[in-house]
Scaffold this active site. Structure first.
Site, PDB file in Angstrom:
ATOM      1  N   ARG A 141      -7.580  -2.446  -5.809  1.00 26.21           N
ATOM      2  CA  ARG A 141      -7.637  -1.330  -4.854  1.00 26.21           C
ATOM      3  C   ARG A 141      -8.882  -1.393  -3.971  1.00 26.21           C
ATOM      4  O   ARG A 141      -9.011  -0.632  -3.012  1.00 26.21           O
ATOM      5  CB  ARG A 141      -7.626   0.025  -5.597  1.00 26.21           C
ATOM      6  CG  ARG A 141      -6.315   0.347  -6.288  1.00 26.21           C
ATOM      7  CD  ARG A 141      -6.412   1.660  -7.051  1.00 26.21           C
ATOM      8  NE  ARG A 141      -5.994   2.807  -6.282  1.00 26.21           N
ATOM      9  CZ  ARG A 141      -4.778   3.370  -6.355  1.00 26.21           C
ATOM     10  NH1 ARG A 141      -3.877   2.915  -7.178  1.00 26.21           N
ATOM     11  NH2 ARG A 141      -4.482   4.409  -5.621  1.00 26.21           N
ATOM     12  N   TYR A 144      -9.153  -1.503  -0.060  1.00 23.55           N
ATOM     13  CA  TYR A 144      -8.940  -0.223   0.623  1.00 23.55           C
ATOM     14  C   TYR A 144     -10.136   0.696   0.378  1.00 23.55           C
ATOM     15  O   TYR A 144     -10.760   1.190   1.320  1.00 23.55           O
ATOM     16  CB  TYR A 144      -7.649   0.418   0.110  1.00 23.55           C
ATOM     17  CG  TYR A 144      -7.263   1.681   0.840  1.00 23.55           C
ATOM     18  CD1 TYR A 144      -6.789   1.639   2.144  1.00 23.55           C
ATOM     19  CD2 TYR A 144      -7.369   2.922   0.213  1.00 23.55           C
ATOM     20  CE1 TYR A 144      -6.424   2.800   2.816  1.00 23.55           C
ATOM     21  CE2 TYR A 144      -7.005   4.084   0.875  1.00 23.55           C
ATOM     22  CZ  TYR A 144      -6.535   4.025   2.176  1.00 23.55           C
ATOM     23  OH  TYR A 144      -6.184   5.176   2.832  1.00 23.55           O
ATOM     24  N   LYS A 148     -12.955   1.701   3.155  1.00 21.22           N
ATOM     25  CA  LYS A 148     -13.097   3.085   3.629  1.00 21.22           C
ATOM     26  C   LYS A 148     -14.510   3.605   3.369  1.00 21.22           C
ATOM     27  O   LYS A 148     -15.047   4.398   4.156  1.00 21.22           O
ATOM     28  CB  LYS A 148     -12.058   3.976   2.942  1.00 21.22           C
ATOM     29  CG  LYS A 148     -10.629   3.728   3.402  1.00 21.22           C
ATOM     30  CD  LYS A 148     -10.387   4.284   4.813  1.00 21.22           C
ATOM     31  CE  LYS A 148      -8.933   4.237   5.212  1.00 21.22           C
ATOM     32  NZ  LYS A 148      -8.678   4.787   6.538  1.00 21.22           N
ATOM     33  N   ASN A 189       9.213   7.191  -2.805  1.00 21.63           N
ATOM     34  CA  ASN A 189      10.046   6.512  -3.812  1.00 21.63           C
ATOM     35  C   ASN A 189      10.961   7.484  -4.537  1.00 21.63           C
ATOM     36  O   ASN A 189      12.168   7.284  -4.592  1.00 21.63           O
ATOM     37  CB  ASN A 189       9.161   5.814  -4.858  1.00 21.63           C
ATOM     38  CG  ASN A 189       8.694   4.441  -4.398  1.00 21.63           C
ATOM     39  OD1 ASN A 189       8.974   4.031  -3.274  1.00 21.63           O
ATOM     40  ND2 ASN A 189       7.983   3.734  -5.255  1.00 21.63           N
ATOM     41  N   GLN A 208      -0.430  11.255 -15.237  1.00 22.81           N
ATOM     42  CA  GLN A 208      -1.516  11.249 -14.235  1.00 22.81           C
ATOM     43  C   GLN A 208      -1.190  12.299 -13.169  1.00 22.81           C
ATOM     44  O   GLN A 208      -0.019  12.617 -12.961  1.00 22.81           O
ATOM     45  CB  GLN A 208      -1.694   9.852 -13.608  1.00 22.81           C
ATOM     46  CG  GLN A 208      -0.593   9.376 -12.683  1.00 22.81           C
ATOM     47  CD  GLN A 208       0.535   8.676 -13.410  1.00 22.81           C
ATOM     48  OE1 GLN A 208       0.891   9.038 -14.519  1.00 22.81           O
ATOM     49  NE2 GLN A 208       1.131   7.675 -12.780  1.00 22.81           N
ATOM     50  N   THR A 209      -2.225  12.829 -12.544  1.00 21.91           N
ATOM     51  CA  THR A 209      -1.993  13.917 -11.580  1.00 21.91           C
ATOM     52  C   THR A 209      -2.382  13.508 -10.153  1.00 21.91           C
ATOM     53  O   THR A 209      -3.222  12.638  -9.950  1.00 21.91           O
ATOM     54  CB  THR A 209      -2.811  15.180 -11.936  1.00 21.91           C
ATOM     55  OG1 THR A 209      -4.207  14.905 -11.758  1.00 21.91           O
ATOM     56  CG2 THR A 209      -2.533  15.644 -13.357  1.00 21.91           C
ATOM     57  N   PRO A 273      -5.948   5.916 -10.429  1.00 23.31           N
ATOM     58  CA  PRO A 273      -6.716   7.098 -10.858  1.00 23.31           C
ATOM     59  C   PRO A 273      -5.874   8.057 -11.720  1.00 23.31           C
ATOM     60  O   PRO A 273      -4.693   8.260 -11.446  1.00 23.31           O
ATOM     61  CB  PRO A 273      -7.110   7.752  -9.529  1.00 23.31           C
ATOM     62  CG  PRO A 273      -7.082   6.653  -8.529  1.00 23.31           C
ATOM     63  CD  PRO A 273      -5.955   5.758  -8.970  1.00 23.31           C
ATOM     64  N   GLN A 275      -6.557  11.385 -12.477  1.00 20.72           N
ATOM     65  CA  GLN A 275      -6.530  12.793 -12.042  1.00 20.72           C
ATOM     66  C   GLN A 275      -7.073  12.874 -10.631  1.00 20.72           C
ATOM     67  O   GLN A 275      -8.070  12.213 -10.324  1.00 20.72           O
ATOM     68  CB  GLN A 275      -7.528  13.577 -12.895  1.00 20.72           C
ATOM     69  CG  GLN A 275      -6.972  14.256 -14.099  1.00 20.72           C
ATOM     70  CD  GLN A 275      -8.046  15.185 -14.669  1.00 20.72           C
ATOM     71  OE1 GLN A 275      -9.225  14.823 -14.737  1.00 20.72           O
ATOM     72  NE2 GLN A 275      -7.653  16.360 -15.078  1.00 20.72           N
TER      73      GLN A 275
HETATM   74  N1  UDP Z   1       3.737   6.315  -8.858  1.00 21.71           N
HETATM   75  C1  UDP Z   1       4.847   6.439  -9.693  1.00 21.71           C
HETATM   76  N2  UDP Z   1       6.030   5.923  -9.256  1.00 21.71           N
HETATM   77  C2  UDP Z   1       6.199   5.326  -8.043  1.00 21.71           C
HETATM   78  C3  UDP Z   1       5.075   5.236  -7.190  1.00 21.71           C
HETATM   79  C4  UDP Z   1       3.853   5.733  -7.629  1.00 21.71           C
HETATM   80  O1  UDP Z   1       4.768   6.974 -10.804  1.00 21.71           O
HETATM   81  O2  UDP Z   1       7.328   4.907  -7.734  1.00 21.71           O
HETATM   82  C5  UDP Z   1       2.446   6.892  -9.314  1.00 21.71           C
HETATM   83  C6  UDP Z   1       1.236   6.001  -9.084  1.00 21.71           C
HETATM   84  O3  UDP Z   1       1.029   5.149 -10.193  1.00 21.71           O
HETATM   85  C7  UDP Z   1       0.130   7.044  -8.950  1.00 21.71           C
HETATM   86  C8  UDP Z   1       0.830   8.240  -8.304  1.00 21.71           C
HETATM   87  O4  UDP Z   1       2.224   8.040  -8.528  1.00 21.71           O
HETATM   88  O5  UDP Z   1      -0.357   7.443 -10.203  1.00 21.71           O
HETATM   89  C9  UDP Z   1       0.581   8.351  -6.810  1.00 21.71           C
HETATM   90  O6  UDP Z   1       0.850   7.098  -6.245  1.00 21.71           O
HETATM   91  P1  UDP Z   1       0.862   6.839  -4.683  1.00 21.71           P
HETATM   92  O7  UDP Z   1       1.019   5.372  -4.470  1.00 21.71           O
HETATM   93  O8  UDP Z   1       1.820   7.753  -4.032  1.00 21.71           O
HETATM   94  O9  UDP Z   1      -0.579   7.315  -4.204  1.00 21.71           O
HETATM   95  P2  UDP Z   1      -2.073   6.915  -4.684  1.00 21.71           P
HETATM   96  O10 UDP Z   1      -2.006   6.092  -5.940  1.00 21.71           O
HETATM   97  O11 UDP Z   1      -2.645   6.159  -3.554  1.00 21.71           O
HETATM   98  O12 UDP Z   1      -2.707   8.229  -4.927  1.00 21.71           O
END
Ligand code: UDP
Length: 313
Positions: A141, A144, A148, A189, A208-209, A273, A275
């Site tokens: 990660r 990115y 940033k 998704n 995870q939140t 992450p 939370q």
């Molecule tokens: N995630 C999931 N299923 C999916 C895509 C993402 O459970 O099909 C989980 C991912 O592991 C993360 C959370 O959803 O914990 C948010 O993921 P996203 O890629 O939307 O955003 P980011 O990780 O950048 O916050």
């Protein structure tokens, strides 16, 4: 007002262009290299007299006379930004350098789209702007997150050193119409899987939140930040403090779509992450801003958008 929006054909950029073009006093230049941006997002803007699309990669300098620059260019979904990590880092670092130089030349204000990812796998919860973060500098990660972070540093250095007017916002998870259905992010998704009757892919145990902000709320906060007094530089968190587990999100999507889809569990991606929730005290104080659209309502609009896309395909 001559306004440049980089990444203007992307999810946030195109929603922002749509909002800015509504004011006939504005002239909007929309810049995008179409790596993840989509012409479909700006199709209805192309014939507006105060809108111009320019295909350009901000890794390369560009000359335009502008008063405000919204720097939204950078792939933001983990699969998208990990596909070409070196270019992702260049987009953040060379991109903001080019925009800051442009701003310096024309005395413009630059608003940098930073991210909650600067907090990494946060150990402080919820995250205030004063938290320095917990970012792995050499994980998948990092291209990115570190890009940033470096972009924020460049903004503040150009401000201190050259007096360039800057504004930095840290955007938390946002969703809504114009988000690429193939983006690979959780809301796009889940909704598209539910609509197609496919299994919903939950990564890890789904506990995870994330805190999800509806795009119209976010755009309102972004425009308020740009038009705030010069001394308001940020960083300012923008996001919805409503926090949900991915399992709760999946349930809500299934309920609203009436889908019979099941949940399937996949491995949790590395450095994901656990939370995330914004502390938005600063945005409330400085901008008088807070989100208004609850997840349930925003999801309904998002489901409607993706249903429309499917019907047209
Ligand atoms: N995630 C999931 N299923 C999916 C895509 C993402 O459970 O099909 C989980 C991912 O592991 C993360 C959370 O959803 O914990 C948010 O993921 P996203 O890629 O939307 O955003 P980011 O990780 O950048 O916050």
């Amino acid at each position: 007002m001559r306004i440049l929006v980089t990444g203007g054909a992307g999810f946030l950029g195109s929603n922002l262009c749509e909002r800015l073009v509504k004011d006939p006093e504005n002239y909007v230049y929309c810049l995008d290299n179409l790596q993840t941006g989509r012409m479909e997002n700006i199709r209805e803007l192309l014939d507006k007299p105060n809108f111009r699309f320019i295909e350009h990669d901000i890794v390369e300098p560009i000359e335009l006379e502008v008063d405000q620059i919204y720097n939204a260019a950078c792939p933001a979904s983990p699969p998208a930004y990990q596909a070409d990590p070196v270019h992702t880092l260049k987009t953040s670092v060379f991109g903001i350098l080019n925009m800051l130089e442009l701003a310096r030349k024309h005395n413009a204000t630059v608003l940098q789209f930073s991210t909650s990812e600067v907090y990494g796998d946060a150990q402080v919860h919820p995250q205030p702007e004063t938290y320095w973060g917990n970012v792995n500098p050499d994980g998948i990660r990092s291209c990115y997150d570190e890009g940033k972070r470096a972009a924020e540093t460049l903004c503040f250095d150009y401000h201190r050193r050259y007096g360039v007017k800057i504004k930095v916002i840290r955007i938390f998870n946002t969703y809504g119409p114009k988000m690429d259905p193939n983006d690979g992010r959780v809301i796009s998704n889940f909704v598209n899987q539910a609509l197609r009757g496919e299994d919903l892919t939950v990564y890890g145990d789904g506990k995870q939140t994330r805190s999800f902000c509806y795009v119209d709320d976010l755009i309102e906060g972004i425009v308020r930040m740009m038009n705030s007094p010069d001394e308001v530089t940020g960083p300012v968190n923008l996001g919805n403090p409503g926090e949900f587990t991915m399992l709760e999100l999946a349930e809500e999507v299934l309920e609203q779509t009436g889908s019979q889809s099941k949940l399937v569990f996949h491995d949790l991606p590395k450095d994901d992450p656990k939370q995330r929730r914004p502390d938005i005290t600063k945005a409330k104080q400085l901008l008088g801003w807070e989100p208004k659209v609850p997840l349930r309502e925003g999801l309904a609009k998002t489901i409607e958008y993706y249903t429309g896309l499917m019907l047209r395909a």
